[in-house]
Design an enzyme around this catalytic site. Structure first.
Site, PDB file in Angstrom:
ATOM      1  N   GLN A 613      51.820   8.999  35.031  1.00 55.35           N
ATOM      2  CA  GLN A 613      50.822   8.729  33.999  1.00 55.35           C
ATOM      3  C   GLN A 613      50.801   7.253  33.616  1.00 55.35           C
ATOM      4  O   GLN A 613      49.746   6.645  33.465  1.00 55.35           O
ATOM      5  CB  GLN A 613      51.109   9.575  32.757  1.00 55.35           C
ATOM      6  N   GLU A 680      47.494   7.906  27.528  1.00 57.31           N
ATOM      7  CA  GLU A 680      46.654   6.743  27.237  1.00 57.31           C
ATOM      8  C   GLU A 680      47.447   5.493  26.888  1.00 57.31           C
ATOM      9  O   GLU A 680      46.899   4.392  26.841  1.00 57.31           O
ATOM     10  CB  GLU A 680      45.687   7.094  26.104  1.00 57.31           C
TER      11      GLU A 680
END
Ligand code: MOS
Length: 722
Positions: A613, A680
């Site tokens: 990620q 994020e």
């Protein structure tokens, strides 16, 4: 002794669904075998503003395989549609084909349904539209006069910014620009919809199953229980698949009209025009500081665009409200309605773009103050969120900065820009801080336990999605931990609206929400089995408890949600990015030589998927910094960049050696398992870190993204750089 990594969270196990994916057995939305399938192809407008005056479908209708052509004339009338809609950014209604108006270039103006995908595509090219065309509002600069304050909460202030600037020894005011970007997940947006007497079944590539289910039900005025949405695998979304887009509605409408299942796949070319975008932002930052580096003022004013029929704002200023201690702060957002499609959330919406501006400005201030940019940030740390006066549940930003500096070799950074050379290359180091909200949400799950001989198999069901992030794996690891059985004894079933409700994947809430939901279900199962068997789970294990309770099959459900402690705190993940760039002295060509991302995001459920990620975020942030930009044709409002030949992303040659450090942490205020989000955080700090490294290498301050060699070579050094 080796520790057993097959049980519990925190271990770097391989993806449990990995084998299915590499063998091509994982089915994505448009890959399901549905009998009697027809194919729909959207038709895009070739003007940006105006009205359809005539449609000629005769040529298209003659083509082999064509079943039906839908336009505003024969489309179903949908709920809630009004001429120019008020702000509906929180609603998921996606009106389409409701009248003759065209709001942007590429808007769907029709749909061809045919026996094959190719027949639908060809026939779509033969439908002729005549328009009454108006001059579109597509120019950012000439739209400035139309800027308005959004209905969504957009302004914030504390203290007095003028006073804070007046008290400062050193001040800065600069503008930073980020262009339009597009999401482009690998898997195209797609749906296979089957309308059957008011019942809908849809295979759809969506991040949030419940949202898609509600959208379909609401739009077609049917009961939610009559809609089933299925998405076991989603090939990326980055925000573009949070809500159901118009193709979802068109797919269902097409099936309803022809009485057959219909597949609608948005082509790569249409992904530029029909699945939203990240808007262009012009951000003005003002900073004031005392000569010792303490901030006296920070303001952030953002100007962006929305469409003429919907409102969406990316809150670029969110990060400026809370990241540093300053008594005086002001944040505003203004929107200009333009004839471009409605923008929508793209990975770290607000933080990624806002942090580029804020963290570039912080670097500029450090330079003006003659302070090290790491020290400048550390000095302005706060353990209380100044925008809410709530304490942070945990905040390790300073640790991210200091540990990162140590590991990266920050001490080798040239103090003066443009003074470190390797042959014909100028070498520079950059840093940026990052924060991203960790919004854990209410999540339910079901666990089904089956006893075969003496062995237990557990199945976890939830309507969660795995958008490539590793949801299957971390949910299996969580269940394994709370049931105390091996991951190999667990099946995870996701992406079906028949399963218990979750918030889906988005906003960095997936991991914390899904895991805690699965935990709650497993804990309930254990408690119930202890009662039934009279045994203790810790001594007996599930298999023995089921045997003692005479159970071959046992089910339990559970729900987890934020508690009072969560609400009393500000819950964010924090991070820092360090980048080394090499810039060719003569050509301005540059390479990202290495990058270190330090992340503080609570408990890491699986270091391998979390690493994926963060490095994915770093690559996407690099794309934002050096490559990605959607260009608007200045006369007609079409996008010039309509394929990957024109819309550039970084390749391996542009960047190498990304490393990630996760700070060991469990944030028990965030949730019972101590998890915050990673999805994020990675992208958030990257663009500024790269731009700051380029300044350190060259003395040139790049405030307009993307930074390209041609921009860099003509840029002037900052005043004061030797
Ligand atoms: Mo994200 S932009 O909430 O998928």
């Amino acid at each position: 002794m080796d520790t057993d990594i097959s049980i519990g969270t925190g271990n770097p196990i391989d993806r449990v669904e990995g084998r299915l994916k590499v063998m091509g057995l994982a089915k994505y939305a448009s890959e399901f075998n549905v009998k009697n399938l027809a194919y729909a192809q959207g038709i895009n407008s070739t003007i940006a503003k105006g009205t359809i005056t005539a449609i000629d479908t005769s040529e298209a209708e003659k083509q082999k395989g064509v079943i039906k052509i839908l336009t505003y004339k024969n489309a179903d009338k949908l709920k809630h549609y009004e001429e120019e809609l008020p702000a509906i950014s929180t609603s998921s209604i996606q009106p389409v084909l409701q009248n003759a108006d065209v709001h942007y270039y590429g808007e769907y103006v029709g749909l061809v349904i045919a026996e094959t995908f190719e027949q639908a595509q060809y026939a779509a090219s033969l439908v002729k539209y005549t328009y009454s065309e108006k001059k579109p509002d597509i120019d950012f600069d000439s739209s400035r006069g139309k800027a308005y304050k959004p209905t969504e909460k957009s302004d914030y202030s504390r203290g007095n910014i003028m006073q804070g600037m007046a008290e400062a020894d050193v001040t800065l005011e600069q503008r930073y620009n980020t262009p339009i970007e597009h999401h482009h997940p690998m898997e195209l947006h797609a749906i296979i919809a089957s309308w059957n007497n008011g019942d809908v079944q849809a295979y759809a590539s969506q991040q949030i199953i419940d949202d898609a289910t509600i959208t379909i039900a609401d739009t077609f005025q049917i009961e939610k229980k009559n809609v089933r949405v299925i998405a076991p695998f989603v090939g990326g979304g980055f925000g573009s698949k949070l809500h159901a887009k118009q193709h979802v509605i068109l797919g269902v409408m097409a099936s309803k009209q022809i009485g057959r299942p219909v597949q609608m796949t948005v082509t790569r070319n249409q992904m530029f025009t029909n699945t939203n975008l990240r808007q262009r932002n012009e951000q003005k930052i003002q900073v004031g500081a005392k000569s010792d580096g303490s901030l006296t003022a920070l303001s952030h004013d953002t100007l962006s665009h929305t469409s003429t029929y919907e409102e969406f704002q990316e809150s670029c200023g969110t990060v400026t409200k809370m990241l540093y201690k300053t008594p005086n702060n002001k944040v505003t957002h203004r929107l200009m309605p333009m004839n471009l499609q409605t923008p929508f959330a793209m990975r770290a919406p607000g933080e990624a773009t806002g942090s580029f501006a804020l963290e570039s400005a912080m670097d500029e201030m450090a330079w003006k103050l003659k302070m090290d940019p790491v020290d400048f940030r550390v000095k302005n740390d706060t353990q209380v969120d100044p925008s809410s006066d709530k304490p942070f549940s945990s905040r390790l930003l300073n640790e991210c900065l200091k540990i990162g500096a140590e590991e990266f070799g920050w001490k080798n950074r040239p103090q003066e820009p443009g003074t470190k050379e390797e042959g014909n290359w100028l070498v520079g180091y950059g840093v940026s801080g990052a924060s991203r909200r960790a919004p854990y949400q209410k999540t339910s799950a079901k666990v089904i336990l089956e006893l075969k001989d003496t062995k237990v198999r557990a199945t976890i069901q939830m309507d969660a999605t795995d958008i490539g992030t590793g949801s299957y794996t971390i949910i299996a690891q969580t269940a394994s931990e709370y049931l105390n059985i091996s991951v190999s004894q667990i099946d995870v079933e996701l992406g079906d609206s028949d399963f218990p409700k979750t918030p889906g994947s988005g906003g960095s809430w997936g991991a914390a929400s899904f895991s805690n939901g699965a935990r709650a279900a497993c804990e309930n199962a254990i408690t119930a089995l202890e009662e039934k068997s009279g045994l203790k789970a810790a001594d007996a294990g599930i298999a023995k408890m089921m045997q003692a309770g005479n159970l071959n099959l046992f089910e339990a459900e559970g729900t987890a949600e934020p508690d009072e402690e969560f609400k009393k705190h500000s819950v964010f993940s924090f991070g820092a990015n360090f980048t080394e760039v090499w810039v060719d002295k003569d050509t301005g060509v540059f390479r990202i030589k290495r990058m270190l991302n330090v992340a503080s995001c609570g408990k890491i459920l699986n270091p391998k998927t979390a690493f994926g990620q963060i490095i994915g975020g770093c690559a996407m942030g690099a794309g934002m910094a050096i490559a990605e930009q959607t260009k608007v044709e200045p006369n007609y409002g079409n996008f010039i960049t309509r394929s990957f030949a024109d819309y550039h992303v970084p390749v391996n040659l542009d960047m190498a050696n990304i490393d990630v450090i996760f700070l060991p942490e469990e944030d028990k205020i965030a949730n019972k398992m101590g998890i915050k989000g990673v999805g994020e955080l990675g992208i958030t700090s990257v663009a500024a870190s790269i731009a700051n490294a380029i300044f350190n290498a060259t003395g040139k301050r790049m405030r307009d993204l993307p930074i390209t060699p041609e921009k860099l070579i003509v840029a002037q050094k900052e005043p004061g750089v030797a």
